[in-house]
Design a protein around this motif. Structure first.
Motif, short mmCIF file in Angstrom:
data_model
loop_
_atom_site.label_atom_id
_atom_site.label_comp_id
_atom_site.label_asym_id
_atom_site.label_seq_id
_atom_site.Cartn_x
_atom_site.Cartn_y
_atom_site.Cartn_z
N MET A 1 48.61 70.25 -18.62
CA MET A 1 47.65 69.28 -19.10
C MET A 1 48.40 68.09 -19.71
SD MET A 1 44.69 69.88 -21.92
CE MET A 1 43.15 69.60 -21.12
N ALA A 2 47.96 66.90 -19.41
CA ALA A 2 48.60 65.68 -19.93
C ALA A 2 48.03 65.32 -21.29
CB ALA A 2 48.39 64.55 -18.95
N TYR A 3 48.90 64.92 -22.17
CA TYR A 3 48.50 64.57 -23.53
C TYR A 3 48.85 63.13 -23.88
CZ TYR A 3 47.55 69.49 -24.31
OH TYR A 3 47.04 70.74 -24.24
N ALA A 4 48.91 62.25 -22.88
CA ALA A 4 49.32 60.86 -23.11
C ALA A 4 48.43 60.15 -24.12
CB ALA A 4 49.35 60.10 -21.79
N THR A 5 47.14 60.31 -24.02
CA THR A 5 46.21 59.64 -24.93
C THR A 5 46.43 60.10 -26.36
OG1 THR A 5 44.59 59.44 -23.17
CG2 THR A 5 43.78 59.15 -25.41
N HIS A 6 46.59 61.40 -26.52
CA HIS A 6 46.80 61.94 -27.87
C HIS A 6 48.13 61.47 -28.45
CE1 HIS A 6 45.01 64.68 -30.77
NE2 HIS A 6 46.25 64.90 -31.16
N LEU A 7 49.18 61.48 -27.65
CA LEU A 7 50.47 60.99 -28.13
C LEU A 7 50.39 59.51 -28.50
CD1 LEU A 7 53.00 62.75 -25.75
CD2 LEU A 7 52.84 63.01 -28.23
N ASN A 8 49.69 58.73 -27.68
CA ASN A 8 49.53 57.30 -27.98
C ASN A 8 48.79 57.08 -29.29
OD1 ASN A 8 50.95 56.33 -25.80
ND2 ASN A 8 49.16 56.25 -24.47
N SER A 9 47.78 57.90 -29.57
CA SER A 9 47.06 57.73 -30.83
C SER A 9 47.96 58.09 -32.02
CB SER A 9 45.76 58.54 -30.85
OG SER A 9 46.02 59.91 -30.97
N LEU A 10 48.82 59.09 -31.87
CA LEU A 10 49.75 59.44 -32.94
C LEU A 10 50.79 58.34 -33.13
CD1 LEU A 10 50.25 63.22 -32.15
CD2 LEU A 10 48.99 62.25 -34.08
N LEU A 11 51.20 57.72 -32.03
CA LEU A 11 52.17 56.62 -32.10
C LEU A 11 51.55 55.34 -32.64
CD1 LEU A 11 54.13 57.25 -28.82
CD2 LEU A 11 55.07 57.25 -31.14
N ASN A 66 52.62 70.74 -24.57
CA ASN A 66 51.49 71.66 -24.63
C ASN A 66 50.75 71.43 -25.94
OD1 ASN A 66 52.54 73.36 -26.79
ND2 ASN A 66 53.91 74.29 -25.27
N LEU A 67 49.64 72.08 -26.13
CA LEU A 67 48.78 71.84 -27.28
C LEU A 67 49.50 72.09 -28.61
CD1 LEU A 67 46.07 71.09 -28.52
CD2 LEU A 67 45.37 73.48 -28.23
N LYS A 68 50.23 73.19 -28.72
CA LYS A 68 50.92 73.50 -29.99
C LYS A 68 51.97 72.44 -30.32
CE LYS A 68 50.00 78.37 -30.25
NZ LYS A 68 49.74 78.86 -31.56
N GLU A 69 52.62 71.89 -29.32
CA GLU A 69 53.60 70.84 -29.56
C GLU A 69 52.93 69.56 -30.05
OE1 GLU A 69 56.78 72.42 -26.21
OE2 GLU A 69 55.29 70.90 -25.66
#
Length: 141
Positions: A1-11, A66-69
């Motif tokens: 599963m891609a987490y690009a959007t979530h990483l971008n919001s954290l960044l 992954n989700l935990k990361e």
């Protein structure tokens, strides 16, 4: 599963846009042990001292997460980690090994791991830790 959007919001969080260790504004990696954002140079320093290099992740390879990361960075973050460490007179500018091998850092890491295991997304680990303080003289390894 891609987490690009979530990483971008954290960044997009101001404090996460600068390397926790050196302050440069070019973060490239996440250090999952502490939930912090660091530059490439500082990630190499972390890699020298961890037994599992999978705990340092490239922020620009979201398909490798992954989700935990993701939760490690979500529940952690540069500001919460720095705020927690400052309670024990440990700043980002402290000696690298003293900072990350301190009892305070170990305690924070264990609390972060616990929060990921139980899925606490509404509370930063630094808030949890402030309500459950570690033993006295924690900064002395």
């Amino acid at each position: 599963m891609a987490y690009a959007t979530h990483l971008n919001s954290l960044l997009s969080i101001r404090e996460n846009q600068r390397c926790f260790d050196c302050g440069i504004d070019k973060v490239k990696h996440g250090v999952l042990t502490f939930g912090i954002f660091v530059c490439h140079h500082c990630s190499m320093r972390h890699q020298r001292y961890v037994s599992d290099n999978r705990l340092i992740k490239d922020l620009f390879a979201p398909n490798d997460w992954n989700l935990k990361e993701i939760q490690a960075l979500e529940f952690g973050g540069n500001h919460p980690f720095g705020s927690f460490m400052s309670r024990y007179q440990i700043s980002p500018k402290h000696d690298f090994l003293l900072k990350y091998r301190s009892r305070a850092a170990l305690y924070y890491s264990k609390r972060l791991e616990y929060m990921i295991d139980v899925g606490k997304s509404v509370l930063h680990v630094s808030d949890y830790a402030s309500n459950n303080p570690p033993p006295e003289n924690i900064s002395r390894g």
